[in-house]
Motif scaffolding. Structure first.
Motif, short mmCIF file in Angstrom:
data_model
loop_
_atom_site.label_atom_id
_atom_site.label_comp_id
_atom_site.label_asym_id
_atom_site.label_seq_id
_atom_site.Cartn_x
_atom_site.Cartn_y
_atom_site.Cartn_z
N ASN A 110 0.77 -1.16 0.03
CA ASN A 110 0.15 0.02 -0.29
C ASN A 110 0.70 1.12 0.03
OD1 ASN A 110 -2.50 1.60 0.34
ND2 ASN A 110 -3.25 0.39 1.85
N LYS A 118 -13.18 16.97 1.56
CA LYS A 118 -13.58 17.13 0.24
C LYS A 118 -13.92 18.64 -0.14
CE LYS A 118 -16.81 15.75 -3.37
NZ LYS A 118 -17.96 15.01 -3.70
N ALA A 195 -3.50 5.05 1.01
CA ALA A 195 -4.24 5.57 -0.15
C ALA A 195 -5.54 4.73 -0.59
CB ALA A 195 -3.33 5.33 -1.51
N THR A 196 -5.76 3.31 -0.14
CA THR A 196 -6.77 2.64 -0.26
C THR A 196 -7.87 3.38 0.71
OG1 THR A 196 -5.95 1.15 1.29
CG2 THR A 196 -5.61 0.66 -0.79
N ALA A 199 -9.38 6.47 -1.21
CA ALA A 199 -10.24 5.98 -1.91
C ALA A 199 -11.67 5.45 -1.74
CB ALA A 199 -9.51 4.99 -2.99
N ALA A 200 -11.70 5.21 -0.58
CA ALA A 200 -12.74 4.49 0.07
C ALA A 200 -13.90 5.37 0.45
CB ALA A 200 -12.79 3.08 0.97
N THR A 205 -10.22 14.23 0.03
CA THR A 205 -9.41 14.45 -1.23
C THR A 205 -8.14 14.33 -1.09
OG1 THR A 205 -9.16 15.82 -3.10
CG2 THR A 205 -9.35 16.87 -0.95
N ILE A 206 -7.47 13.67 -1.78
CA ILE A 206 -6.19 13.71 -1.68
C ILE A 206 -5.10 14.97 -2.14
CG2 ILE A 206 -4.06 12.10 -2.49
CD1 ILE A 206 -5.66 9.74 -2.70
N ARG A 251 -9.11 -3.75 -6.81
CA ARG A 251 -10.02 -2.68 -6.93
C ARG A 251 -10.24 -1.82 -6.00
NH1 ARG A 251 -13.20 -7.36 -8.66
NH2 ARG A 251 -14.15 -7.47 -6.73
N GLN A 252 -9.62 -2.10 -4.88
CA GLN A 252 -9.71 -1.28 -3.73
C GLN A 252 -8.22 -0.55 -3.64
OE1 GLN A 252 -12.33 -0.28 -1.67
NE2 GLN A 252 -13.43 -1.97 -2.55
N GLY A 253 -7.27 -0.87 -4.49
CA GLY A 253 -6.00 0.11 -4.78
C GLY A 253 -4.83 -0.54 -4.19
#
Length: 266
Positions: A110, A118, A195-196, A199-200, A205-206, A251-253
Motif C-alpha cells: 500500500n 472534500k 491511499a486505499t 479512495a474508499a 480528497t488527496i 479494485r480497492q487500490g
C-alpha cells in the motif's frame, strides 16, 4: 425408554442427521487491519457465495488496528487468521510463537497519502512548512508509536523534515480508519491515511502523496494463528491468495504481492 423420551431422542437424531452443514460448521475468525475492511467484506461475501455448496461458512472478521489485534491474540483471543497492516506486528506474534510460520504470506502493499476534507482549498508542501497548512487545526494520524499507518506517517514526516513542525499538533487516533473519519467529518483539516482508505471515502480528497522512499515499505502479511483448530482457516487463506481475492484487492487500490515468508522479516 419411555415413549416420550424415545420420541424426543428420535427428533433430536433427525435434526442432527438433517442439519445444514453450512450452518453446523464453525466459521473461521479473521483478525484484520482496519484498512482492509472494504476489500475483505467484498471477498468474504464472494467466498460465502462460492462456499455454500461445499459447506464452507463465511468467515467472521474483526477489524481494528494491527497492534490492538496482535495484543488480543497474545492475550488468548480466539482468532484463526491474523492479517496485519505491517510486518512488525506479525513479527511480534512470530517471536512469541503465536502464528504458524509455514502459513505466513506477505500478501499486499500500500502507500500513504495526505488528505483533506472534500472541497478543501488547502495547498500543501510535504516539507518543513507543513504545519502552516494546518492553521489552528490538527493533523489526524493513527497512533504514531503503535498503529502501522501512524508509524509510517511519522517516519515519512521525519524524512521530509516536517515532523518538528507538527509533532505537537497531532490528533492521534486508535486506527487509520478513525483518523480518516476525523478528516471526513471536517474535524481535522489534514490527515495521513493509506491511499486505499482515501479512495474508499468520498468525503476526503488527496492533497499529496508521500514518496515511497520516505518510509519503510508498507507490507500486509497474513498467517494462521498457532492455536487455530478450524479446518476452514487454511481454505480461506488459500482463497485470499486466489484470483477472486486478487481482483477485489486491486479494485480497492492494493498491490498484490503474494509472497510466502517462513522465517524472519523481508
Amino acid at each position: 425408554m419411555t415413549t416420550l423420551t424415545r420420541t424426543g431422542f428420535l427428533i433430536a437424531l433427525a435434526a442432527f442427521i438433517g442439519a445444514d452443514p453450512v450452518r453446523a460448521a464453525a466459521p473461521p475468525t479473521v483478525f484484520a487491519a482496519a484498512s482492509l475492511k472494504n476489500a475483505l467484506d467484498d471477498i468474504a461475501g464472494r467466498y460465502a457465495q462460492e462456499g455454500q455448496e461445499a459447506g464452507k461458512p463465511a468467515p467472521r472478521i474483526s477489524y481494528a488496528a494491527s497492534n490492538t489485534l496482535a495484543k488480543q491474540i497474545e492475550q488468548g483471543a480466539p482468532a484463526d487468521l491474523f492479517f496485519s497492516a505491517d510486518l512488525d506486528w506479525m513479527e511480534y506474534l512470530a517471536r512469541k510463537d503465536l502464528i504458524r510460520p509455514d502459513t505466513r504470506v506477505s500478501l499486499l502493499a500500500n502507500s500513504i497519502v495526505l488528505i483533506a476534507p472534500k472541497g478543501s482549498a488547502t495547498r500543501v508542501t510535504l516539507g518543513p512548512d507543513l504545519g502552516t497548512a494546518l492553521g489552528s487545526g490538527r493533523l489526524a494520524m493513527g497512533n504514531v508509536e503503535a498503529v502501522p499507518a501512524g508509524k509510517y506517517g511519522k517516519a515519512a514526516l521525519e524524512k521530509l523534515g516536517a515532523w518538528a513542525g507538527v509533532k505537537d499538533r497531532i490528533a492521534q487516533a486508535e486506527s487509520v480508519r478513525a483518523a480518516l473519519l476525523l478528516v471526513s467529518r471536517g474535524e481535522a483539516p489534514l490527515g495521513i491515511v493509506y491511499a486505499t482508505d482515501a479512495a474508499a471515502d468520498p468525503n476526503v480528497t488527496i492533497v499529496a502523496a508521500f514518496p515511497p522512499d520516505s518510509h519503510p515499505p508498507i507490507v500486509y502479511p497474513v498467517a494462521i494463528t498457532r492455536e487455530s483448530t478450524n479446518p476452514d482457516a487454511a481454505a480461506f487463506l488459500a482463497y485470499l491468495r486466489g484470483p477472486v481475492a486478487k481482483a477485489a484487492f486491486e479494485r480497492q487500490g492494493f498491490t498484490v504481492l503474494n509472497r510466502a515468508t517462513t522465517a524472519g522479516r523481508e
